[in-house]
Structure formats: structure tokens, C-alpha cells
Design a protein around this motif. Structure first.
Motif, PDB file in Angstrom:
ATOM      1  N   PRO A  91     -37.006  47.718 -48.213  1.00  0.00           N
ATOM      2  CA  PRO A  91     -38.012  47.674 -47.132  1.00  0.00           C
ATOM      3  C   PRO A  91     -37.374  47.040 -45.896  1.00  0.00           C
ATOM      4  O   PRO A  91     -37.366  45.813 -45.745  1.00  0.00           O
ATOM      5  CB  PRO A  91     -39.120  46.798 -47.730  1.00  0.00           C
ATOM      6  CG  PRO A  91     -38.451  45.965 -48.769  1.00  0.00           C
ATOM      7  CD  PRO A  91     -37.227  46.673 -49.232  1.00  0.00           C
ATOM      8  N   ALA A  92     -36.803  47.898 -45.046  1.00  0.00           N
ATOM      9  CA  ALA A  92     -35.927  47.407 -43.974  1.00  0.00           C
ATOM     10  C   ALA A  92     -36.627  46.462 -43.000  1.00  0.00           C
ATOM     11  O   ALA A  92     -36.040  45.467 -42.558  1.00  0.00           O
ATOM     12  CB  ALA A  92     -35.342  48.593 -43.226  1.00  0.00           C
ATOM     13  N   PHE A  93     -37.887  46.754 -42.664  1.00  0.00           N
ATOM     14  CA  PHE A  93     -38.598  45.879 -41.722  1.00  0.00           C
ATOM     15  C   PHE A  93     -38.789  44.488 -42.319  1.00  0.00           C
ATOM     16  O   PHE A  93     -38.509  43.477 -41.672  1.00  0.00           O
ATOM     17  CB  PHE A  93     -39.956  46.494 -41.335  1.00  0.00           C
ATOM     18  CG  PHE A  93     -40.834  45.557 -40.562  1.00  0.00           C
ATOM     19  CD1 PHE A  93     -40.563  45.280 -39.233  1.00  0.00           C
ATOM     20  CD2 PHE A  93     -41.922  44.933 -41.165  1.00  0.00           C
ATOM     21  CE1 PHE A  93     -41.359  44.393 -38.516  1.00  0.00           C
ATOM     22  CE2 PHE A  93     -42.718  44.051 -40.458  1.00  0.00           C
ATOM     23  CZ  PHE A  93     -42.441  43.785 -39.128  1.00  0.00           C
ATOM     24  N   CYS A  94     -39.243  44.452 -43.566  1.00  0.00           N
ATOM     25  CA  CYS A  94     -39.448  43.153 -44.234  1.00  0.00           C
ATOM     26  C   CYS A  94     -38.131  42.392 -44.349  1.00  0.00           C
ATOM     27  O   CYS A  94     -38.076  41.186 -44.156  1.00  0.00           O
ATOM     28  CB  CYS A  94     -40.019  43.355 -45.637  1.00  0.00           C
ATOM     29  SG  CYS A  94     -41.642  44.103 -45.658  1.00  0.00           S
ATOM     30  N   LYS A  95     -37.075  43.126 -44.669  1.00  0.00           N
ATOM     31  CA  LYS A  95     -35.801  42.478 -44.959  1.00  0.00           C
ATOM     32  C   LYS A  95     -35.123  41.927 -43.699  1.00  0.00           C
ATOM     33  O   LYS A  95     -34.582  40.824 -43.718  1.00  0.00           O
ATOM     34  CB  LYS A  95     -34.873  43.468 -45.657  1.00  0.00           C
ATOM     35  CG  LYS A  95     -33.551  42.857 -46.091  1.00  0.00           C
ATOM     36  CD  LYS A  95     -32.774  43.785 -46.999  1.00  0.00           C
ATOM     37  CE  LYS A  95     -31.486  43.113 -47.469  1.00  0.00           C
ATOM     38  NZ  LYS A  95     -30.765  43.925 -48.446  1.00  0.00           N
ATOM     39  N   TYR A  96     -35.163  42.679 -42.614  1.00  0.00           N
ATOM     40  CA  TYR A  96     -34.360  42.294 -41.458  1.00  0.00           C
ATOM     41  C   TYR A  96     -35.145  41.730 -40.274  1.00  0.00           C
ATOM     42  O   TYR A  96     -34.552  41.160 -39.372  1.00  0.00           O
ATOM     43  CB  TYR A  96     -33.527  43.495 -40.968  1.00  0.00           C
ATOM     44  CG  TYR A  96     -32.550  43.959 -42.001  1.00  0.00           C
ATOM     45  CD1 TYR A  96     -31.464  43.174 -42.366  1.00  0.00           C
ATOM     46  CD2 TYR A  96     -32.718  45.183 -42.657  1.00  0.00           C
ATOM     47  CE1 TYR A  96     -30.568  43.589 -43.337  1.00  0.00           C
ATOM     48  CE2 TYR A  96     -31.828  45.603 -43.628  1.00  0.00           C
ATOM     49  CZ  TYR A  96     -30.751  44.798 -43.960  1.00  0.00           C
ATOM     50  OH  TYR A  96     -29.869  45.205 -44.929  1.00  0.00           O
ATOM     51  N   LEU A  97     -36.443  41.942 -40.229  1.00  0.00           N
ATOM     52  CA  LEU A  97     -37.162  41.525 -39.022  1.00  0.00           C
ATOM     53  C   LEU A  97     -38.412  40.682 -39.250  1.00  0.00           C
ATOM     54  O   LEU A  97     -38.614  39.698 -38.531  1.00  0.00           O
ATOM     55  CB  LEU A  97     -37.525  42.780 -38.188  1.00  0.00           C
ATOM     56  CG  LEU A  97     -38.134  42.516 -36.824  1.00  0.00           C
ATOM     57  CD1 LEU A  97     -37.124  41.829 -35.902  1.00  0.00           C
ATOM     58  CD2 LEU A  97     -38.596  43.805 -36.168  1.00  0.00           C
ATOM     59  N   CYS A  98     -39.220  41.030 -40.241  1.00  0.00           N
ATOM     60  CA  CYS A  98     -40.589  40.485 -40.304  1.00  0.00           C
ATOM     61  C   CYS A  98     -40.641  38.945 -40.228  1.00  0.00           C
ATOM     62  O   CYS A  98     -40.240  38.245 -41.158  1.00  0.00           O
ATOM     63  CB  CYS A  98     -41.288  40.955 -41.562  1.00  0.00           C
ATOM     64  SG  CYS A  98     -42.987  40.359 -41.640  1.00  0.00           S
ATOM     65  N   SER A 157     -43.412  37.245 -40.142  1.00  0.00           N
ATOM     66  CA  SER A 157     -44.549  36.794 -40.941  1.00  0.00           C
ATOM     67  C   SER A 157     -44.088  36.456 -42.364  1.00  0.00           C
ATOM     68  O   SER A 157     -44.540  35.470 -42.961  1.00  0.00           O
ATOM     69  CB  SER A 157     -45.621  37.890 -40.971  1.00  0.00           C
ATOM     70  OG  SER A 157     -46.680  37.520 -41.786  1.00  0.00           O
ATOM     71  N   GLY A 158     -43.166  37.267 -42.877  1.00  0.00           N
ATOM     72  CA  GLY A 158     -42.615  37.009 -44.212  1.00  0.00           C
ATOM     73  C   GLY A 158     -41.871  35.686 -44.261  1.00  0.00           C
ATOM     74  O   GLY A 158     -41.948  34.949 -45.242  1.00  0.00           O
ATOM     75  N   THR A 159     -41.151  35.385 -43.182  1.00  0.00           N
ATOM     76  CA  THR A 159     -40.399  34.122 -43.149  1.00  0.00           C
ATOM     77  C   THR A 159     -41.344  32.934 -43.048  1.00  0.00           C
ATOM     78  O   THR A 159     -41.192  31.947 -43.764  1.00  0.00           O
ATOM     79  CB  THR A 159     -39.432  34.105 -41.941  1.00  0.00           C
ATOM     80  OG1 THR A 159     -38.777  35.363 -41.864  1.00  0.00           O
ATOM     81  CG2 THR A 159     -38.414  33.000 -42.054  1.00  0.00           C
ATOM     82  N   LEU A 160     -42.348  33.080 -42.164  1.00  0.00           N
ATOM     83  CA  LEU A 160     -43.248  31.946 -41.922  1.00  0.00           C
ATOM     84  C   LEU A 160     -44.216  31.702 -43.077  1.00  0.00           C
ATOM     85  O   LEU A 160     -44.347  30.575 -43.562  1.00  0.00           O
ATOM     86  CB  LEU A 160     -44.033  32.184 -40.615  1.00  0.00           C
ATOM     87  CG  LEU A 160     -44.979  31.080 -40.191  1.00  0.00           C
ATOM     88  CD1 LEU A 160     -44.228  29.802 -39.861  1.00  0.00           C
ATOM     89  CD2 LEU A 160     -45.792  31.509 -38.962  1.00  0.00           C
ATOM     90  N   LYS A 213     -33.228  35.687 -40.512  1.00  0.00           N
ATOM     91  CA  LYS A 213     -34.676  35.831 -40.358  1.00  0.00           C
ATOM     92  C   LYS A 213     -35.319  34.562 -39.782  1.00  0.00           C
ATOM     93  O   LYS A 213     -36.262  34.628 -39.002  1.00  0.00           O
ATOM     94  CB  LYS A 213     -35.327  36.183 -41.704  1.00  0.00           C
ATOM     95  CG  LYS A 213     -35.052  37.633 -42.108  1.00  0.00           C
ATOM     96  CD  LYS A 213     -35.951  38.072 -43.234  1.00  0.00           C
ATOM     97  CE  LYS A 213     -37.384  38.207 -42.754  1.00  0.00           C
ATOM     98  NZ  LYS A 213     -38.290  38.551 -43.852  1.00  0.00           N
ATOM     99  N   LEU A 214     -34.776  33.434 -40.180  1.00  0.00           N
ATOM    100  CA  LEU A 214     -35.297  32.169 -39.641  1.00  0.00           C
ATOM    101  C   LEU A 214     -35.019  32.084 -38.139  1.00  0.00           C
ATOM    102  O   LEU A 214     -35.865  31.628 -37.355  1.00  0.00           O
ATOM    103  CB  LEU A 214     -34.647  30.989 -40.374  1.00  0.00           C
ATOM    104  CG  LEU A 214     -35.210  29.609 -40.057  1.00  0.00           C
ATOM    105  CD1 LEU A 214     -36.669  29.500 -40.482  1.00  0.00           C
ATOM    106  CD2 LEU A 214     -34.398  28.506 -40.744  1.00  0.00           C
ATOM    107  N   GLY A 215     -33.831  32.570 -37.739  1.00  0.00           N
ATOM    108  CA  GLY A 215     -33.483  32.601 -36.318  1.00  0.00           C
ATOM    109  C   GLY A 215     -34.461  33.452 -35.520  1.00  0.00           C
ATOM    110  O   GLY A 215     -34.939  33.045 -34.451  1.00  0.00           O
ATOM    111  N   ILE A 216     -34.783  34.637 -36.051  1.00  0.00           N
ATOM    112  CA  ILE A 216     -35.749  35.526 -35.384  1.00  0.00           C
ATOM    113  C   ILE A 216     -37.094  34.829 -35.248  1.00  0.00           C
ATOM    114  O   ILE A 216     -37.729  34.857 -34.189  1.00  0.00           O
ATOM    115  CB  ILE A 216     -35.898  36.856 -36.166  1.00  0.00           C
ATOM    116  CG1 ILE A 216     -34.622  37.680 -36.042  1.00  0.00           C
ATOM    117  CG2 ILE A 216     -37.099  37.657 -35.669  1.00  0.00           C
ATOM    118  CD1 ILE A 216     -34.616  38.937 -36.881  1.00  0.00           C
ATOM    119  N   LEU A 217     -37.516  34.197 -36.332  1.00  0.00           N
ATOM    120  CA  LEU A 217     -38.813  33.505 -36.315  1.00  0.00           C
ATOM    121  C   LEU A 217     -38.822  32.398 -35.257  1.00  0.00           C
ATOM    122  O   LEU A 217     -39.774  32.300 -34.466  1.00  0.00           O
ATOM    123  CB  LEU A 217     -39.104  32.909 -37.700  1.00  0.00           C
ATOM    124  CG  LEU A 217     -40.353  32.031 -37.781  1.00  0.00           C
ATOM    125  CD1 LEU A 217     -41.612  32.866 -37.591  1.00  0.00           C
ATOM    126  CD2 LEU A 217     -40.422  31.286 -39.113  1.00  0.00           C
TER     127      LEU A 217
END
Lengths: 292, 59
Positions: free
Chosen positions: A147-154, A156-159, A183-187
Motif C-alpha cells: 500500500p504505497a500511500f500508507c507506506k511512504y506518505l500517510c 495519519s498512520g504515523t501520528l 515518515k516521521l519527517g513528513i509528519l
């Protein structure tokens, strides 16, 4: 209106993430409620989540072997989109709530949009097509699709998923590596940006917003603009967090139905309604009418 | 985009606006039923009850 919306957002977030035992034990809810999706972006790996994430579910169906039309999720999006459109983003999305709360922090001069908004606003469609669609169909991790969106961008999943789980589950904490840091960096970037810019993730990156935005033009919940009564004072556009003109509000894919325009209008000519607004190609008179 | 503009200029969205949501609702219900019959809800449930390693940035 503002307080009611915040209250609804908080209550709905607590209601859909109310599995307190999960937070305490570092586990997730495994009951039958997860057959159904919640309408907003709410990671199903959040320890408190009692429903499934619509984007995660869509990707899970696309991740199956071969290509099969994900009827259940298309049905879900048509059902909720036709009723609410992006009202879901404005009132029922937990990650939207987080961004709203951060934007209330009086730290810097607020901006409604990022520079190059007219280009960047298409980012969410790129994310939808490339990460949620093509990514989930063609990207492999080993022999399985990911699930590319969950894996590399989401974010909400990180938070809502990663941070509470890693805080309470040592085994998971030991496995966190480069991907988690990414992912933490994106968040962190998105959360910091949210203090200055209104809902940057929703405006520029959220594929769920891209889907619900398409339904805005005909959804049941509409913001109706009475053109005849409009005095073109511009109060609605000033109040609009995404800077929409009154003729755009009803059908624009960017409108999250927050209701700030309706609250700001001195003539009461913007209000929630089942009735769609006028055609967006008809512009209002620029001259204010003389009032007697 | 031009096609959508032409559609709007012809009043397409206005015509569909009042009943469009109902049509969407029926399509949605039908698709959801088809998905349920094909076992898609079970696929979603199986994914949702396991910790998603990709979602939390480990997988």
C-alpha cells in the motif's frame, strides 16, 4: 458554528478511536466493526481505531493478486461522497482536526495557501493516481504488493498508528528504521506547516480529499449561495480558510464545508442546504447594491 | 477540464445537482452490495485487524 464544528470533530474522533485498551496495551482492536470504514482519514493501525481507514481499505483491495475492481470501496466513496462530499474533511476527519488545532496556535502570521497554490492543489490528484492507484497495483515489496500511500506518505498512520504503538510496544520500537524516520519527517514538516498554512495536507496531498472533492458538485450537503441577496462585500471570501469566492463555494472541490462563510455573511445569503448553488460560471456583480 | 467546463456551461451540474446525490447513493449501495458478495469486506477486515507494518513505517 466554529465551536460546534470543533466539538463535532473532537467527539467523532473520540468515538471512532475509543478503544482505550489498545492504547494501554499497544495492541489494536480486532472486532467486527472493522468490516466497516470510517469516513475520514483514520489509520486502522491506531490502537484506538474501531473502524477501517477508507484509503487503507482501498489499497488492500488493489493489493490483491491481478486486478479486480474494488467495488466495496467504490460503493463506500459513492455512498459517503454523495451524501456529504468534503463535509467529511471539514467535520469528521481526525487528521483535519489536528491541523485545525495547530492552525489556532498564534505563533506566526497565518496564510490560507502556499505559493503556487494553483499548481500545488493538483498534488492530491497526483498522490491519488500515483501512490494510491498505480503504486498499490504495481509496486512490490518482495512478492507482495504494497500500500504505497500508507507506506511512504500517510502522516495519519504515523501520528495515530506508529507513535502510540511504538510508545507502548517495545518489540515494534526495536524494528523502527529508515522508513519510520522518513515518515516521521513528513509528519513533522506537515505539522509545523499547519501552524502557518491552513490544512496543508488536506489542500495539497490528501487523496481522500481528492475523491470527496469530486462529489462536492452534487452532494446532498451543500453551501447554498443566494446570488440575488449578495452585496459583494467579500466577507465570506475573507472568512473562507481556503480563500474561495462565493460563486465557487458550492461546487469547488476545495470547499470543506466548514461553514465559516455562512457565519461571516452579514446578509445571511450563504447557508447549508440540500439545494445546490448557482452555476459557478456566473459571476456576481462587482458593484455593491445601494441599500435603502 | 474543458469538458467539465462545457458541461457546467450547459447547466449539466445544475440539472444533476438536485438528484445527483440520490443517484450516487444508489450506485454506492449497489457497489457496496456487489463488493460484499465478492468477499471484499472480509479482505478489508483481515487487513484492518492486523497491525499494518507499512502504515506505521516499519514494513
Amino acid at each position: 458554528m466554529k465551536r460546534i464544528r470543533t466539538a463535532v470533530q473532537i467527539i467523532f474522533t473520540i468515538f471512532t478511536n475509543g478503544y482505550a485498551y489498545g492504547f494501554l496495551r499497544g495492541k489494536i482492536y480486532q472486532g467486527n466493526l472493522k468490516y466497516a470504514c470510517v469516513p475520514g482519514l483514520n489509520c486502522y493501525s491506531c490502537p484506538g481505531a474501531v473502524g477501517s481507514c477508507p484509503l487503507g481499505a482501498l489499497q488492500a483491495l488493489l493489493n490483491r493478486r491481478g486486478f479486480q475492481v474494488p467495488f466495496a470501496m467504490l460503493g463506500f466513496f459513492f455512498l459517503f461522497g454523495s451524501l456529504f462530499g468534503r463535509f467529511i474533511c471539514g467535520w469528521l476527519c481526525p487528521f483535519g482536526l489536528v491541523q485545525d488545532l495547530l492552525h489556532k496556535i498564534p505563533l506566526s502570521r497565518k496564510r490560507k495557501r502556499l505559493p503556487f497554490h494553483h499548481i500545488l492543489k493538483y498534488g492530491k490528484y497526483v498522490v491519488l493516481i500515483c501512490l494510491v492507484g498505480a503504486g498499490s497495483l504495481f509496486l512490490f515489496g518482495g512478492f507482495a504488493k504494497v500500500p504505497a500511500f500508507c507506506k511512504y506518505l500517510c502522516p495519519s498512520g504515523t501520528l495515530f498508528g506508529a507513535l502510540p504503538l511504538l510508545a507502548s510496544n517495545e518489540a515494534l520500537r526495536d524494528q523502527a528504521g529508515g522508513l519510520f524516520s522518513w515518515k516521521l519527517g513528513i509528519l513533522i514538516v506537515l505539522l509545523i506547516l499547519s501552524v502557518k498554512v491552513y490544512r496543508p495536507f488536506c489542500q495539497y496531498l490528501c487523496p481522500l480529499g481528492a475523491i470527496y472533492g469530486w462529489f462536492n458538485r452534487f452532494s446532498l450537503v451543500q453551501v447554498h449561495w443566494e446570488k440575488e441577496r449578495c452585496i459583494s462585500c467579500g466577507a465570506c471570501q475573507r472568512a473562507c480558510p481556503v480563500d474561495l469566492a462565493p460563486e465557487e463555494i458550492s461546487r469547488s472541490a476545495e470547499c470543506i464545508r466548514c461553514g465559516k462563510c455562512a457565519a461571516a455573511c452579514p446578509e445571511g445569503c450563504l447557508h447549508f442546504s440540500k439545494k445546490p448553488g448557482p452555476n459557478p460560471d456566473t459571476k456576481p456583480d462587482l458593484k455593491p447594491e445601494k441599500r435603502t | 477540464m474543458n469538458v467539465m467546463n462545457q458541461w457546467n456551461q450547459k447547466g449539466g451540474s445544475r440539472q444533476h445537482g438536485s438528484r445527483g446525490w440520490l443517484f450516487g447513493l444508489l450506485v454506492g449501495a449497489a457497489f457496496l452490495c456487489i463488493g460484499g458478495i465478492r468477499g471484499e469486506l472480509a479482505v478489508i477486515w483481515q487487513k484492518a485487524v492486523m497491525i499494518c507494518m507499512e502504515c506505521i513505517g516499519i514494513g
